[in-house]
Write an enzyme that holds these catalytic residues in place. Structure first.
Site, PDB file in Angstrom:
ATOM      1  CE  LYS A  52      72.976  91.354  30.959  1.00 18.90           C
ATOM      2  NZ  LYS A  52      74.208  90.914  31.479  1.00 18.90           N
TER       3      LYS A  52
ATOM      4  CE  LYS B  51      71.940  86.350  31.344  1.00 21.05           C
ATOM      5  NZ  LYS B  51      73.127  86.310  31.942  1.00 21.05           N
TER       6      LYS B  51
HETATM    7  N1  C2G Z   1      80.672  82.491  32.146  1.00 17.86           N
HETATM    8  C1  C2G Z   1      81.999  81.575  32.037  1.00 17.86           C
HETATM    9  N2  C2G Z   1      81.641  80.393  32.123  1.00 17.86           N
HETATM   10  C2  C2G Z   1      80.286  79.824  32.474  1.00 17.86           C
HETATM   11  C3  C2G Z   1      79.195  80.936  32.661  1.00 17.86           C
HETATM   12  C4  C2G Z   1      79.637  82.344  32.492  1.00 17.86           C
HETATM   13  O1  C2G Z   1      83.036  81.911  31.767  1.00 17.86           O
HETATM   14  N3  C2G Z   1      79.969  78.533  32.749  1.00 17.86           N
HETATM   15  C5  C2G Z   1      81.147  83.834  32.011  1.00 17.86           C
HETATM   16  C6  C2G Z   1      80.589  84.609  31.237  1.00 17.86           C
HETATM   17  O2  C2G Z   1      81.409  84.477  29.596  1.00 17.86           O
HETATM   18  C7  C2G Z   1      80.943  86.205  31.412  1.00 17.86           C
HETATM   19  C8  C2G Z   1      80.597  86.099  32.649  1.00 17.86           C
HETATM   20  O3  C2G Z   1      80.940  84.650  33.165  1.00 17.86           O
HETATM   21  O4  C2G Z   1      82.044  86.537  30.647  1.00 17.86           O
HETATM   22  C9  C2G Z   1      79.199  86.735  33.457  1.00 17.86           C
HETATM   23  O5  C2G Z   1      78.139  85.856  32.942  1.00 17.86           O
HETATM   24  P1  C2G Z   1      76.841  86.283  32.983  1.00 17.86           P
HETATM   25  O6  C2G Z   1      76.664  86.959  34.256  1.00 17.86           O
HETATM   26  O7  C2G Z   1      76.032  85.163  32.250  1.00 17.86           O
HETATM   27  O8  C2G Z   1      76.950  87.579  32.099  1.00 17.86           O
HETATM   28  P2  C2G Z   1      76.485  88.050  30.727  1.00 17.86           P
HETATM   29  O9  C2G Z   1      74.863  87.946  30.774  1.00 17.86           O
HETATM   30  O10 C2G Z   1      76.996  87.150  29.553  1.00 17.86           O
HETATM   31  O11 C2G Z   1      76.409  89.517  30.556  1.00 17.86           O
HETATM   32  O12 C2G Z   1      77.943  93.593  28.446  1.00 17.86           O
HETATM   33  C10 C2G Z   1      78.101  92.309  28.794  1.00 17.86           C
HETATM   34  C11 C2G Z   1      77.200  91.759  29.589  1.00 17.86           C
HETATM   35  O13 C2G Z   1      76.777  92.200  30.742  1.00 17.86           O
HETATM   36  C12 C2G Z   1      77.477  90.048  29.993  1.00 17.86           C
END
Ligand code: C2G
Length: 131
Positions: free
Chosen positions: A44, A46
């Site tokens: 990803k 990341k």
């Molecule tokens: N999130 C949120 N508000 C934020 C930051 C994050 O609602 N200010 C939500 C994201 O939309 C996600 C969850 O928190 O549903 C986890 O965020 P991340 O750890 O950034 O996940 P991500 O990298 O988007 O990975 O297969 C799907 C991926 O693994 C999602």
């Protein structure tokens, strides 16, 4: 028992993550979190500050979370929905539409992201704070 499934990296845990997990849990009775492994995070583009083991330990301490499973690839979601008999798949709406293929297997809900916070913002703000 209504089972909910969501995925993420959940690094440097913050209130946006908690808001998501809280609202996801409120949709049912049992919340499963697919936690991105360090290897999958690389896919990803990341790099998490905390290791998978530490991010898992932290997530398992959250009252809304019932089970944490590893997310090691993009293709595991259908199998996970079937394996855990999931009723609702939930993601923040930055992913809106991206997982609609799961509608053949369960309900798909995109929840509004929490504005003003992100792991990237935390890193950036910390970096610019007085040394
Ligand atoms: N999130 C949120 N508000 C934020 C930051 C994050 O609602 N200010 C939500 C994201 O939309 C996600 C969850 O928190 O549903 C986890 O965020 P991340 O750890 O950034 O996940 P991500 O990298 O988007 O990975 O297969 C799907 C991926 O693994 C999602």
């Amino acid at each position: 028992m209504k089972k909910i499934l969501t995925y993420g990296t959940f690094d440097l845990l913050h209130y946006g993550h908690i808001n998501l997990l809280k609202r996801a849990k409120e949709l049912g009775d049992y919340l499963i979190v697919g936690l991105s492994t360090d290897e999958f995070n690389a896919q990803k583009h990341k790099e998490a500050y905390h290791s998978f083991e530490h991010r898992k330990l932290i997530l398992e301490a959250i009252r809304y979370v019932d089970l944490v499973i590893p997310e090691s690839n993009w293709g595991q979601k259908v199998d996970d929905v079937k394996k855990y008999d999931v009723d609702i798949f939930v993601m923040g709406d930055d992913w809106k539409g991206k997982f609609d293929f799961l509608k053949d297997y369960c309900q798909v809900v995109y929840l509004p992201r929490t504005v003003g916070i992100s792991t990237t913002k935390i890193k950036r703000d910390l970096y610019s704070m007085k040394k």
